[in-house]
Each structure stands twice: as structure tokens, then as C-alpha cells.
Design a protein around this motif. Structure first.
Motif, short mmCIF file in Angstrom:
data_model
loop_
_atom_site.label_atom_id
_atom_site.label_comp_id
_atom_site.label_asym_id
_atom_site.label_seq_id
_atom_site.Cartn_x
_atom_site.Cartn_y
_atom_site.Cartn_z
N MET A 96 36.48 92.20 17.45
CA MET A 96 36.94 93.54 18.12
C MET A 96 35.81 94.43 16.89
SD MET A 96 40.30 96.40 18.15
CE MET A 96 40.04 96.84 16.36
N SER A 97 35.43 94.66 15.88
CA SER A 97 34.93 95.21 14.95
C SER A 97 33.55 95.19 14.97
CB SER A 97 35.45 94.97 13.09
OG SER A 97 34.83 93.35 13.25
N LEU A 98 32.59 93.89 16.24
CA LEU A 98 31.41 93.90 16.58
C LEU A 98 31.02 95.10 17.32
CD1 LEU A 98 28.92 92.64 15.71
CD2 LEU A 98 29.45 90.78 17.20
N ARG A 99 31.98 94.58 18.43
CA ARG A 99 32.00 95.84 19.61
C ARG A 99 32.14 97.12 18.64
NH1 ARG A 99 32.98 95.59 25.30
NH2 ARG A 99 33.24 93.49 24.76
N VAL A 100 33.18 97.43 17.93
CA VAL A 100 32.79 98.94 17.69
C VAL A 100 31.85 99.34 16.47
CG1 VAL A 100 34.50 100.29 16.14
CG2 VAL A 100 35.33 99.02 17.80
N ALA A 101 31.46 98.28 15.46
CA ALA A 101 30.30 98.83 15.08
C ALA A 101 28.51 98.81 15.27
CB ALA A 101 30.00 97.29 13.74
N VAL A 102 28.67 98.15 17.10
CA VAL A 102 27.48 97.93 18.22
C VAL A 102 27.52 99.28 18.90
CG1 VAL A 102 26.50 97.06 20.06
CG2 VAL A 102 27.64 95.76 18.73
N ALA A 103 29.26 99.36 19.37
CA ALA A 103 28.99 100.91 19.79
C ALA A 103 28.88 102.32 19.32
CB ALA A 103 30.71 101.55 20.75
N ALA A 104 29.23 102.61 17.81
CA ALA A 104 29.69 103.79 17.06
C ALA A 104 27.87 104.15 17.13
CB ALA A 104 29.57 102.90 15.55
N PRO A 105 26.81 103.72 17.20
CA PRO A 105 25.63 104.38 17.51
C PRO A 105 25.01 105.22 18.37
CG PRO A 105 25.01 102.45 15.86
CD PRO A 105 26.37 102.39 16.49
N PHE A 106 25.22 104.38 19.17
CA PHE A 106 25.06 104.67 20.51
C PHE A 106 26.34 105.91 20.50
CE2 PHE A 106 24.16 100.81 20.82
CZ PHE A 106 22.46 100.86 21.80
N ILE A 107 27.41 105.95 20.28
CA ILE A 107 28.01 107.09 20.86
C ILE A 107 28.11 108.27 19.27
CG2 ILE A 107 30.86 108.00 20.17
CD1 ILE A 107 31.55 104.61 20.05
N GLN A 108 27.50 107.75 18.90
CA GLN A 108 27.21 108.88 17.57
C GLN A 108 26.03 109.92 18.58
OE1 GLN A 108 25.48 108.34 13.84
NE2 GLN A 108 24.03 109.19 13.66
N HIS A 109 24.77 109.50 19.12
CA HIS A 109 23.59 109.66 19.51
C HIS A 109 24.13 110.53 21.30
CE1 HIS A 109 21.63 108.91 16.68
NE2 HIS A 109 21.54 108.10 16.21
N GLY A 110 25.50 109.71 21.83
CA GLY A 110 25.53 110.30 23.26
C GLY A 110 24.98 109.57 24.06
N THR A 111 24.44 108.74 23.82
CA THR A 111 23.46 107.75 24.56
C THR A 111 23.69 106.61 25.45
OG1 THR A 111 20.42 107.64 24.87
CG2 THR A 111 22.08 107.14 23.06
N ASN A 112 23.28 105.89 25.85
CA ASN A 112 23.47 104.45 26.16
C ASN A 112 21.99 103.50 25.92
OD1 ASN A 112 25.53 105.51 27.79
ND2 ASN A 112 24.68 105.93 29.40
N SER A 113 21.04 103.88 25.10
CA SER A 113 20.56 104.11 24.96
C SER A 113 19.24 104.39 23.47
CB SER A 113 18.58 103.18 25.72
OG SER A 113 18.15 103.25 25.48
N LEU A 114 18.93 103.22 22.83
CA LEU A 114 18.64 103.76 21.45
C LEU A 114 17.14 102.85 21.27
CD1 LEU A 114 21.86 104.19 18.79
CD2 LEU A 114 20.07 105.76 19.35
N GLU A 115 15.91 103.44 20.02
CA GLU A 115 15.20 102.55 19.69
C GLU A 115 16.27 101.57 18.42
OE1 GLU A 115 12.21 104.46 18.86
OE2 GLU A 115 11.59 105.23 21.17
N GLU A 116 15.88 100.89 18.47
CA GLU A 116 15.74 99.82 17.64
C GLU A 116 15.77 100.27 15.93
OE1 GLU A 116 14.80 95.30 14.71
OE2 GLU A 116 13.93 95.56 16.73
N GLY A 117 14.77 101.11 15.33
CA GLY A 117 14.97 102.18 14.08
C GLY A 117 16.06 103.03 14.45
N GLU A 118 16.45 103.42 15.73
CA GLU A 118 17.98 104.75 15.45
C GLU A 118 18.43 103.88 15.19
OE1 GLU A 118 15.93 107.83 19.20
OE2 GLU A 118 16.35 106.44 19.78
N PHE A 119 19.06 103.06 16.38
CA PHE A 119 20.30 102.42 15.67
C PHE A 119 19.94 101.43 14.43
CE2 PHE A 119 22.59 98.39 16.12
CZ PHE A 119 23.57 98.69 17.44
N VAL A 120 19.19 101.37 13.62
CA VAL A 120 19.34 100.89 11.90
C VAL A 120 19.28 101.62 11.80
CG1 VAL A 120 18.28 99.96 10.44
CG2 VAL A 120 17.99 98.66 12.55
#
Length: 158
Positions: free
Chosen positions: A1-25
Motif C-alpha cells: 500500500m505504501s508504494l501506491r501512496v508514495a507514487v500517487a503523492a506527487p500527482f495529487i500534490q500537482h493536481g495532474t495525471n502526468s508529470l515529467e520525471e524531474g517533477e516527480f523526483v
């Protein structure tokens, strides 16, 4: 579960369905201070192999979650464990999906073990069958379970 939460967090933070790798990092390493930049890149590799992220765009630099990240809640005090940076077996992935749906971990393990004994399946195949019976989509793991069946009994089906 924590992997899914960690992956979702940047998308939730930015309010988007797509992020550049650098933004995610940057989101995981600088904004949240959960990982070093190298660890955040490792998380991308693990999440991609486990089917939680896909690479898109002409250079493959855009990351897109393969699940509905808007349905994930990131607890305020959440900090992912370092163990999410390691590969997990199909059984562990199914178990995480069951727990994410609200099932108690020990109950799920017991039920999967019982099904494994009852049907004579591998632990991976039993986990996939059990998750399907519980209405949880783990279709991305079915090929792994089916391959494991082929090693033990080529006539069995999941």
C-alpha cells in the motif's frame, strides 16, 4: 500500500495525471523529503516494473499512474518505508492490494494459504485467485501467477 501512496503523492500534490520525471523526483525528494533524488528514481523503476507507472511522451520522460491516484489518501504523517524501493513478489503485491482494500493482512494470508492447500496452487496463483474472488483487480499479476502454474502443473488454470 505504501508504494501506491508514495507514487500517487506527487500527482495529487500537482493536481495532474502526468508529470515529467524531474517533477516527480523533486516532489518526492525536495518537497516531501521522503527520498534522495537517486532513491526517487529507484522508486520510479520499481513502480514501473510493478505496473503502477507508465512512461509516455516522445522521450519517455512523462510519468502517468496506471491507477486512479485521486482515490488515494496520503495521510498527513505518512512517510514511506525504505523497503518499497525493493522489488516485491507477485504474492506481496496481491497482499498489498488486499490490504489497501481494507482487508486485515493476517486474514488475507490465512485465506490465501488455505486456498493454496485446497487447490494445490502456488502461493502466487492462490493469491490472484483469492483477490479475484474478493472482487479486487490484480489482472496485471495474473501472467506471473499463470507462469508459476506452468512450472508446477501445466494443466491447471488460475
Amino acid at each position: 500500500m505504501s508504494l501506491r501512496v508514495a507514487v500517487a503523492a506527487p500527482f495529487i500534490q500537482h493536481g495532474t495525471n502526468s508529470l515529467e520525471e524531474g517533477e516527480f523526483v523533486v516532489s518526492l525528494s525536495l518537497d516531501r523529503d521522503w527520498f534522495s533524488p537517486d532513491q526517487a528514481k529507484r522508486l520510479i523503476d520499481v513502480a514501473t516494473r510493478e505496473g503502477l507507472l507508465e512512461r509516455e511522451g516522445p522521450e519517455g520522460d512523462d510519468l502517468v499512474p496506471t491507477f486512479d491516484h485521486t482515490e488515494v489518501t496520503v495521510p498527513e504523517d505518512f512517510v514511506p518505508d525504505d523497503d518499497i524501493l525493493t522489488e516485491r513478489s507477485a504474492f506481496e503485491q496481491v497482499l498489498d492490494a488486499l490490504v489497501a482494500e481494507g482487508m486485515e493482512k493476517h486474514e488475507a494470508v490465512g485465506a490465501i494459504n488455505g486456498l493454496q492447500d485446497e487447490l494445490g496452487l502456488t502461493i502466487e496463483a492462490a493469491a490472484v485467485v483469492y483477490a479475484r474472488r474478493e472482487g479486487i483487480d490484480v489482472s496485471e499479476l495474473a501472467p506471473i501467477a499463470k507462469a508459476a502454474l506452468g512450472e508446477d502443473d501445466s494443466d491447471a488454470e488460475a
